[in-house]
Scaffold this motif. Structure first.
Motif, mmCIF file in Angstrom:
data_model
loop_
_atom_site.group_PDB
_atom_site.id
_atom_site.type_symbol
_atom_site.label_atom_id
_atom_site.label_comp_id
_atom_site.label_asym_id
_atom_site.label_seq_id
_atom_site.Cartn_x
_atom_site.Cartn_y
_atom_site.Cartn_z
ATOM 1 N N ALA A 167 13.079 12.002 -9.701
ATOM 2 C CA ALA A 167 11.986 12.449 -8.835
ATOM 3 C C ALA A 167 12.406 12.431 -7.373
ATOM 4 C CB ALA A 167 10.758 11.578 -9.059
ATOM 5 N N ASP A 168 13.062 11.359 -6.949
ATOM 6 C CA ASP A 168 13.493 11.253 -5.558
ATOM 7 C C ASP A 168 14.516 12.338 -5.219
ATOM 8 O OD1 ASP A 168 11.838 9.074 -5.284
ATOM 9 O OD2 ASP A 168 13.446 7.585 -5.455
ATOM 10 N N THR A 169 15.434 12.586 -6.141
ATOM 11 C CA THR A 169 16.464 13.595 -5.904
ATOM 12 C C THR A 169 15.849 14.976 -5.730
ATOM 13 O OG1 THR A 169 18.133 12.345 -7.137
ATOM 14 C CG2 THR A 169 18.491 14.719 -6.904
ATOM 15 N N VAL A 170 14.931 15.344 -6.615
ATOM 16 C CA VAL A 170 14.311 16.664 -6.556
ATOM 17 C C VAL A 170 13.473 16.815 -5.287
ATOM 18 C CG1 VAL A 170 12.621 18.186 -7.657
ATOM 19 C CG2 VAL A 170 14.330 17.002 -9.051
ATOM 20 N N VAL A 171 12.586 15.866 -5.050
ATOM 21 C CA VAL A 171 11.669 16.004 -3.913
ATOM 22 C C VAL A 171 12.420 15.941 -2.589
ATOM 23 C CG1 VAL A 171 9.711 14.957 -2.716
ATOM 24 C CG2 VAL A 171 9.688 15.157 -5.207
ATOM 25 N N ASP A 172 13.355 15.024 -2.453
ATOM 26 C CA ASP A 172 14.073 14.894 -1.180
ATOM 27 C C ASP A 172 14.870 16.158 -0.852
ATOM 28 O OD1 ASP A 172 13.013 12.373 -1.006
ATOM 29 O OD2 ASP A 172 14.865 11.324 -1.520
ATOM 30 N N GLU A 173 15.493 16.757 -1.860
ATOM 31 C CA GLU A 173 16.247 17.986 -1.621
ATOM 32 C C GLU A 173 15.311 19.127 -1.226
ATOM 33 O OE1 GLU A 173 18.966 20.722 -0.935
ATOM 34 O OE2 GLU A 173 19.459 18.624 -1.358
ATOM 35 N N LEU A 174 14.163 19.229 -1.864
ATOM 36 C CA LEU A 174 13.232 20.305 -1.540
ATOM 37 C C LEU A 174 12.625 20.117 -0.153
ATOM 38 C CD1 LEU A 174 11.468 20.754 -4.997
ATOM 39 C CD2 LEU A 174 13.265 22.182 -3.977
ATOM 40 N N VAL A 175 12.385 18.882 0.245
ATOM 41 C CA VAL A 175 11.872 18.624 1.594
ATOM 42 C C VAL A 175 12.886 19.109 2.625
ATOM 43 C CG1 VAL A 175 11.354 16.796 3.254
ATOM 44 C CG2 VAL A 175 10.357 16.709 0.962
ATOM 45 N N ARG A 176 14.154 18.858 2.386
ATOM 46 C CA ARG A 176 15.193 19.312 3.329
ATOM 47 C C ARG A 176 15.292 20.836 3.339
ATOM 48 N NH1 ARG A 176 17.909 14.634 1.310
ATOM 49 N NH2 ARG A 176 18.843 15.859 -0.371
ATOM 50 N N ALA A 177 15.178 21.450 2.170
ATOM 51 C CA ALA A 177 15.469 22.876 2.060
ATOM 52 C C ALA A 177 14.299 23.766 2.458
ATOM 53 C CB ALA A 177 15.889 23.200 0.619
ATOM 54 N N GLN A 178 13.043 23.316 2.204
ATOM 55 C CA GLN A 178 11.872 24.154 2.475
ATOM 56 C C GLN A 178 12.056 25.547 1.860
ATOM 57 O OE1 GLN A 178 8.857 23.153 4.409
ATOM 58 N NE2 GLN A 178 9.778 21.303 3.560
ATOM 59 N N VAL A 179 12.072 25.607 0.534
ATOM 60 C CA VAL A 179 12.388 26.830 -0.202
ATOM 61 C C VAL A 179 11.272 27.864 -0.044
ATOM 62 C CG1 VAL A 179 12.872 27.769 -2.488
ATOM 63 C CG2 VAL A 179 13.728 25.497 -1.859
ATOM 64 N N PRO A 180 11.588 29.067 0.419
ATOM 65 C CA PRO A 180 10.558 30.111 0.518
ATOM 66 C C PRO A 180 9.970 30.441 -0.852
ATOM 67 C CG PRO A 180 12.513 30.720 1.779
ATOM 68 C CD PRO A 180 12.892 29.520 0.960
ATOM 69 N N GLY A 181 8.663 30.573 -0.893
ATOM 70 C CA GLY A 181 7.982 30.954 -2.137
ATOM 71 C C GLY A 181 7.627 29.809 -3.050
ATOM 72 N N LEU A 182 8.164 28.619 -2.789
ATOM 73 C CA LEU A 182 7.818 27.445 -3.587
ATOM 74 C C LEU A 182 6.628 26.754 -2.921
ATOM 75 C CD1 LEU A 182 8.347 25.464 -5.907
ATOM 76 C CD2 LEU A 182 9.995 24.286 -4.433
ATOM 77 N N LEU A 183 5.479 26.807 -3.555
ATOM 78 C CA LEU A 183 4.254 26.277 -2.974
ATOM 79 C C LEU A 183 3.972 24.841 -3.379
ATOM 80 C CD1 LEU A 183 1.938 29.401 -3.349
ATOM 81 C CD2 LEU A 183 3.366 28.721 -1.415
ATOM 82 N N GLY A 184 4.701 24.343 -4.357
ATOM 83 C CA GLY A 184 4.531 22.951 -4.753
ATOM 84 C C GLY A 184 5.474 22.606 -5.888
ATOM 85 N N ALA A 185 6.007 21.393 -5.842
ATOM 86 C CA ALA A 185 6.827 20.853 -6.935
ATOM 87 C C ALA A 185 6.347 19.431 -7.169
ATOM 88 C CB ALA A 185 8.309 20.876 -6.576
ATOM 89 N N HIS A 186 5.728 19.205 -8.308
ATOM 90 C CA HIS A 186 5.050 17.947 -8.602
ATOM 91 C C HIS A 186 5.757 17.271 -9.781
ATOM 92 C CE1 HIS A 186 1.896 19.641 -6.052
ATOM 93 N NE2 HIS A 186 2.005 20.741 -6.778
ATOM 94 N N VAL A 187 6.493 16.216 -9.491
ATOM 95 C CA VAL A 187 7.284 15.564 -10.529
ATOM 96 C C VAL A 187 6.403 14.560 -11.267
ATOM 97 C CG1 VAL A 187 9.355 14.248 -11.054
ATOM 98 C CG2 VAL A 187 9.364 15.892 -9.155
ATOM 99 N N HIS A 188 6.278 14.771 -12.570
ATOM 100 C CA HIS A 188 5.490 13.912 -13.441
ATOM 101 C C HIS A 188 6.431 13.066 -14.297
ATOM 102 C CE1 HIS A 188 2.564 16.917 -12.315
ATOM 103 N NE2 HIS A 188 1.603 16.367 -13.036
ATOM 104 N N LEU A 189 6.078 11.802 -14.488
ATOM 105 C CA LEU A 189 6.873 10.889 -15.312
ATOM 106 C C LEU A 189 6.066 10.501 -16.547
ATOM 107 C CD1 LEU A 189 8.188 8.515 -12.488
ATOM 108 C CD2 LEU A 189 9.056 10.776 -13.188
ATOM 109 N N SER A 190 6.700 10.619 -17.719
ATOM 110 C CA SER A 190 5.995 10.226 -18.936
ATOM 111 C C SER A 190 5.807 8.718 -18.960
ATOM 112 C CB SER A 190 6.756 10.691 -20.182
ATOM 113 O OG SER A 190 7.970 9.972 -20.323
ATOM 114 N N GLN A 191 4.742 8.300 -19.610
ATOM 115 C CA GLN A 191 4.405 6.891 -19.595
ATOM 116 C C GLN A 191 5.375 6.035 -20.407
ATOM 117 O OE1 GLN A 191 0.218 6.359 -20.471
ATOM 118 N NE2 GLN A 191 -0.311 8.221 -19.384
ATOM 119 N N ASP A 192 6.131 6.659 -21.316
ATOM 120 C CA ASP A 192 7.094 5.883 -22.104
ATOM 121 C C ASP A 192 8.456 5.782 -21.436
ATOM 122 O OD1 ASP A 192 8.127 8.419 -22.432
ATOM 123 O OD2 ASP A 192 7.943 8.448 -24.610
ATOM 124 N N GLY A 193 8.632 6.429 -20.279
ATOM 125 C CA GLY A 193 9.889 6.357 -19.547
ATOM 126 C C GLY A 193 10.948 7.339 -19.996
#
Length: 303
Positions: A167-193
């Motif tokens: 989750a940290d890897t995906v979100v941190d990279e997208l924050v740096r990049a500010q990808v055009p056309g991407l309106l949201g990226a929401h990382v969900h974690l399953s409860q069983d890990g």
């Protein structure tokens, strides 16, 4: 008020009162609403493309006509690009309320759908909690921009540490990049890990393809490949990579049917409106409330 000798009009009990009519909308769900402690993500596999829209209408119709607990916040139904998959994204305040609905009302509701539309397969839901989200800075969005395409890269993980690292890897990279056309990226974690899902909202296919063939996607693939305990995995057990990467084409799930990663919204049903729209909260790298991340047992009960 009653007059002498008249028979008092009985007051309906809550159980017999008709369910208030929920809101149907063509808007994506408010994924970041703070009261959504549980997100149930499940696929329905229909026998042929002609059943896809009737099945989507059937599931929403069943929820409209039955009494709904306040713990059920919303249900969004997405149509798979292959014409064979529905993706159900349901938000609840807690798992126990959902399990009670499964026990008391689901069999009749699903039975009516199957009587009308036989042959639908349901592999079962995965119980997720949203962990971190990326949304772009508002100046980069054109007025009126809204998502039309959902892309759902999913990963198998060896435990909570691997989930959070992804989750940290995906979100941190997208924050740096500010990808055009991407309106949201929401990382969900399953409860069983064991799973992580990126609920990625795009303005359209062209914006996604530009990203998928560009440098940001390449950096993100390399960063994910370097993580321990993270393996690309399709929602139903296949193995596509991050969108745009090698193996990103649809692969068969356990039933032998290709599992799509691209979806279009059919409709959303909002049972309990959010108290605060997501747009009023932190637009960058928002995290879910800490009390929403406590692990609980998973379940194969239907959504």
């Amino acid at each position: 008020m009653t007059t002498p000798g008249s028979t008092p009009t009985p007051t309906p009990t809550p159980a017999s009162a008709p369910a208030p009519h929920p809101l149907r909308t063509t808007a994506f769900p408010d994924v970041r609403r703070p009261d959504a402690a549980t997100a149930l993500v499940s696929a329905w596999i229909v026998p042929d493309p002609g059943v896809l829209r009737p099945a989507a209408e059937a599931v929403l119709g069943e929820w409209e006509r039955q009494p709904r607990p306040d713990a059920m916040l919303s249900l969004s139904v997405f149509l798979g690009a292959d014409g064979r998959h529905l993706l159900n994204y349901a938000q609840w305040t807690d798992d126990d309320a959902h399990r009670e609905w499964v026990r008391t009302r689901r069999p009749a509701a699903i039975g009516r759908v199957d009587d009308a539309l036989p042959g639908i397969e349901r592999p079962g839901p995965v119980r997720y909690r949203r962990h971190r989200s990326y949304v772009p800075r508002r100046p980069q969005q054109a007025p009126g921009d809204r998502p039309t395409l959902l892309v759902t890269p999913t990963f198998a993980t060896t435990g909570p540490d691997a989930q959070r690292a992804l989750a940290d890897t995906v979100v941190d990279e997208l924050v740096r990049a500010q990808v055009p056309g991407l309106l949201g990226a929401h990382v969900h974690l399953s409860q069983d890990g064991h799973r992580a899902l990126n609920f990625a909202e795009w303005t359209g296919e062209e914006a996604w393809r530009t990203f998928a063939t560009g440098e940001v996607a390449a950096r993100l693939r390399a960063a994910i490949a370097a993580l321990e305990g993270v393996t690309p995995a399709a929602p139903l057990g296949a193995a596509p990579q991050l969108p745009g990467g090698p193996g990103a084409a649809e692969a068969p799930d356990a039933s032998g049917t290709p599992t799509p990663t691209h979806y279009r919204l059919y409709q959303s049903l909002v049972n309990i409106p959010a108290s605060a729209p997501a747009d009023t909260r932190d637009p960058i790298s928002a995290e879910a409330p800490a009390n929403a991340l406590a692990p609980r047992a998973t379940s194969s009960e239907g959504a």
